[in-house]
Design an enzyme around this catalytic site. Structure first.
Site, PDB file in Angstrom:
ATOM      1  N   GLY A  32      -8.325  -6.113  -5.764  1.00  0.00           N
ATOM      2  CA  GLY A  32      -7.398  -4.976  -5.662  1.00  0.00           C
ATOM      3  C   GLY A  32      -7.384  -4.234  -6.988  1.00  0.00           C
ATOM      4  O   GLY A  32      -6.331  -4.025  -7.587  1.00  0.00           O
ATOM      5  N   PHE A  76     -11.311  -1.477  -1.861  1.00  0.00           N
ATOM      6  CA  PHE A  76     -11.755  -0.942  -0.572  1.00  0.00           C
ATOM      7  C   PHE A  76     -11.506   0.553  -0.617  1.00  0.00           C
ATOM      8  O   PHE A  76     -10.405   1.014  -0.326  1.00  0.00           O
ATOM      9  CB  PHE A  76     -10.940  -1.594   0.548  1.00  0.00           C
ATOM     10  N   GLU A  77     -12.504   1.309  -1.057  1.00  0.00           N
ATOM     11  CA  GLU A  77     -12.297   2.733  -1.295  1.00  0.00           C
ATOM     12  C   GLU A  77     -13.362   3.559  -0.592  1.00  0.00           C
ATOM     13  O   GLU A  77     -14.448   3.073  -0.302  1.00  0.00           O
ATOM     14  CB  GLU A  77     -12.319   3.004  -2.805  1.00  0.00           C
ATOM     15  N   TYR A 105      13.245  -4.302   1.592  1.00  0.00           N
ATOM     16  CA  TYR A 105      12.198  -4.998   0.827  1.00  0.00           C
ATOM     17  C   TYR A 105      12.406  -6.511   0.859  1.00  0.00           C
ATOM     18  O   TYR A 105      11.800  -7.207   1.660  1.00  0.00           O
ATOM     19  CB  TYR A 105      12.131  -4.466  -0.624  1.00  0.00           C
ATOM     20  N   THR A 156       3.215   3.971  -6.780  1.00  0.00           N
ATOM     21  CA  THR A 156       1.792   3.688  -6.527  1.00  0.00           C
ATOM     22  C   THR A 156       1.546   4.065  -5.063  1.00  0.00           C
ATOM     23  O   THR A 156       2.496   4.367  -4.327  1.00  0.00           O
ATOM     24  CB  THR A 156       1.444   2.196  -6.701  1.00  0.00           C
TER      25      THR A 156
END
Ligand code: NAD
Length: 398
Positions: free
Chosen positions: A47, A73-74, A235, A275
């Site tokens: 990651g 993973f792009e 959360y 993010t």
């Protein structure tokens, strides 16, 4: 191509290669400013292309002088379409690392697959002298295809037991909106635990240990968030919180196993930051737009790179034991969770209304941070210039 931001919901569909590269260069400069760290030599980051994983990779390389392997993973770019931000970040990282004489290799593909593990083991054997001494697990993914059964698991951000209603900021318009989310089913909870819990982390460590590529004394880390009670329904007490409990159980199990050879497996509790992963969580935008100015006033507003700098300099690579809390976790959320900061958040939280929110929230700052994730609004970049969206990542060419 002239590249402009195209925001849809909580994601930007385009990314700017020059802006992303400038973000990486800026993070490298901020690490170098603080001087070298006596840390790991060979680091695997799962990651590694955005957010906390990218910052961990930058600190490993440019702070510690380590060789790194990044898993991500792009999407690559094409003549018609920009690459994803993580692609451009990884290309810039490799360019800068190579220029600085720091070995850097990448694996672009599904980290949950067996293939990822096998290919990374090959990379460790051929480029990292056969072992790694730090493994960062920093995945945030919407889905996982189980490598053995082939079943697809989808991760959801939902409350458990009681529906959630809260406020949210539209990243494009900056308007305040309402978010209503129904309760998760048992199946959705199980799926989220499968994607964001510890199962895949354990499979990675099993595979690396089985191949004999974990150095003695190797540390492995995964990241979590705790946050204040306003965020708990969505959360900590929701589906993602269940996954993080599973991650903690996995850390305990892996810690017992790795400590036999002087290693550790730990969870680091990081601060909330904008993010790609956190932008998807309702309420977090409102919370961040309130939190950042409060931390700025106190000169304690850190980004991913400062958080990871502190992780390496003041937690992981110190003389003596790694400082942890009563539950055995590393804490980097100390500035965020300081009583005076949370008292101020509590006093303002219920005053966030459609009429008043501009005074209480730094909405422009939130939008700026969001767009910067994709390389937009970066000082010094000419956004009117024609740029080539096709950028190569050298190590992926082999
Ligand atoms: P992010 O979205 O910026 O990064 C996710 C990374 O995972 C990217 O490199 C992406 O390419 C990679 N990835 C996703 N799916 C993948 C797959 N199938 N195969 C390979 N790579 C894949 O996320 P982030 O916010 O940096 O989150 C990283 C970790 O930090 C998560 O565990 C998150 O819960 C935790 N955390 C985040 C925050 C926050 O506020 N952002 C706070 C505390 C902890």
């Amino acid at each position: 191509m002239i590249i402009e931001p195209r925001v849809r919901g909580f994601i930007c569909m385009t990314a700017h290669p020059g802006g992303c590269a400038a973000n990486v260069v800026d993070q490298i400069a901020r690490v170098r400013e603080r001087g070298p760290i006596r840390g790991p030599r060979s680091v695997l980051i799962i990651g590694a292309s955005t957010g906390y994983g990218l910052a961990s990779r930058i600190v490993s390389a440019f702070g510690c002088g380590a060789k790194t392997i990044g898993v991500y993973f792009e999407r690559p770019g094409s003549v018609k379409r920009t690459a994803s931000a993580g692609w451009y970040n990884s290309a810039a990282f490799e360019r800068e690392a190579t220029a600085a004489g720091l070995g850097a290799w990448g694996y672009n593909g599904d980290a949950f697959s067996h293939d990822a593990k096998a290919r990374v083991i090959d990379l460790i054997r051929s480029h990292l002298d056969g072992s790694v001494d730090l493994i960062i697990y920093s995945l945030a993914s919407p889905r996982r295809i189980h490598p053995s059964s082939g079943q697809t698991f989808n991760s959801v951000i939902k409350p458990i037991g009681k529906p959630f209603s809260g406020k949210t900021i539209d990243a494009r318009s900056g308007e305040l909106g309402d978010a209503q989310i129904g309760v998760a089913t048992d199946e959705e909870i199980d799926h989220t635990v499968s994607v964001m819990g510890g199962d895949d982390w354990r499979i990675w460590i099993d595979a690396l240990q089985g191949a004999g590529v974990i150095a003695s004394g190797c540390c492995t880390l995964a990241y979590t968030y705790l946050g204040p009670d306003h965020t708990w329904p969505i959360y900590r007490d929701g589906t993602i919180g269940k996954a993080k409990e599973d991650l903690q159980r996995t850390a305990n199990e892996l810690d017992a196993r790795l400590s036999a050879s002087g290693g550790r497996a730990l969870i680091s509790v990081n601060r909330a930051l904008v993010t790609q992963a956190s932008a998807a969580i309702p309420t977090v935008a409102v919370y961040l737009a309130m939190l950042s100015p409060l931390l700025r006033e106190r000169d304690r507003d850190e980004g991913c790179i400062e958080q990871m700098g502190r992780l390496f300099r003041e937690r992981l690579y110190v003389d003596g034991n790694i400082p942890v809390d009563e539950a055995g976790r590393i804490r980097l959320d100390d500035y965020e969770m300081a009583t005076e900061v949370q008292d101020a958040v509590r006093a303002r939280w219920n005053q966030v209304t459609k009429e008043e929110f501009q005074q209480l929230l730094d909405v422009k700052g939130y939008q700026r941070d969001f767009l910067r994730l994709f390389g937009f609004g970066v000082p010094g970049i000419d956004y009117g210039a024609d740029v080539d969206p096709e950028v190569t990542i050298p190590s992926l060419e082999f």
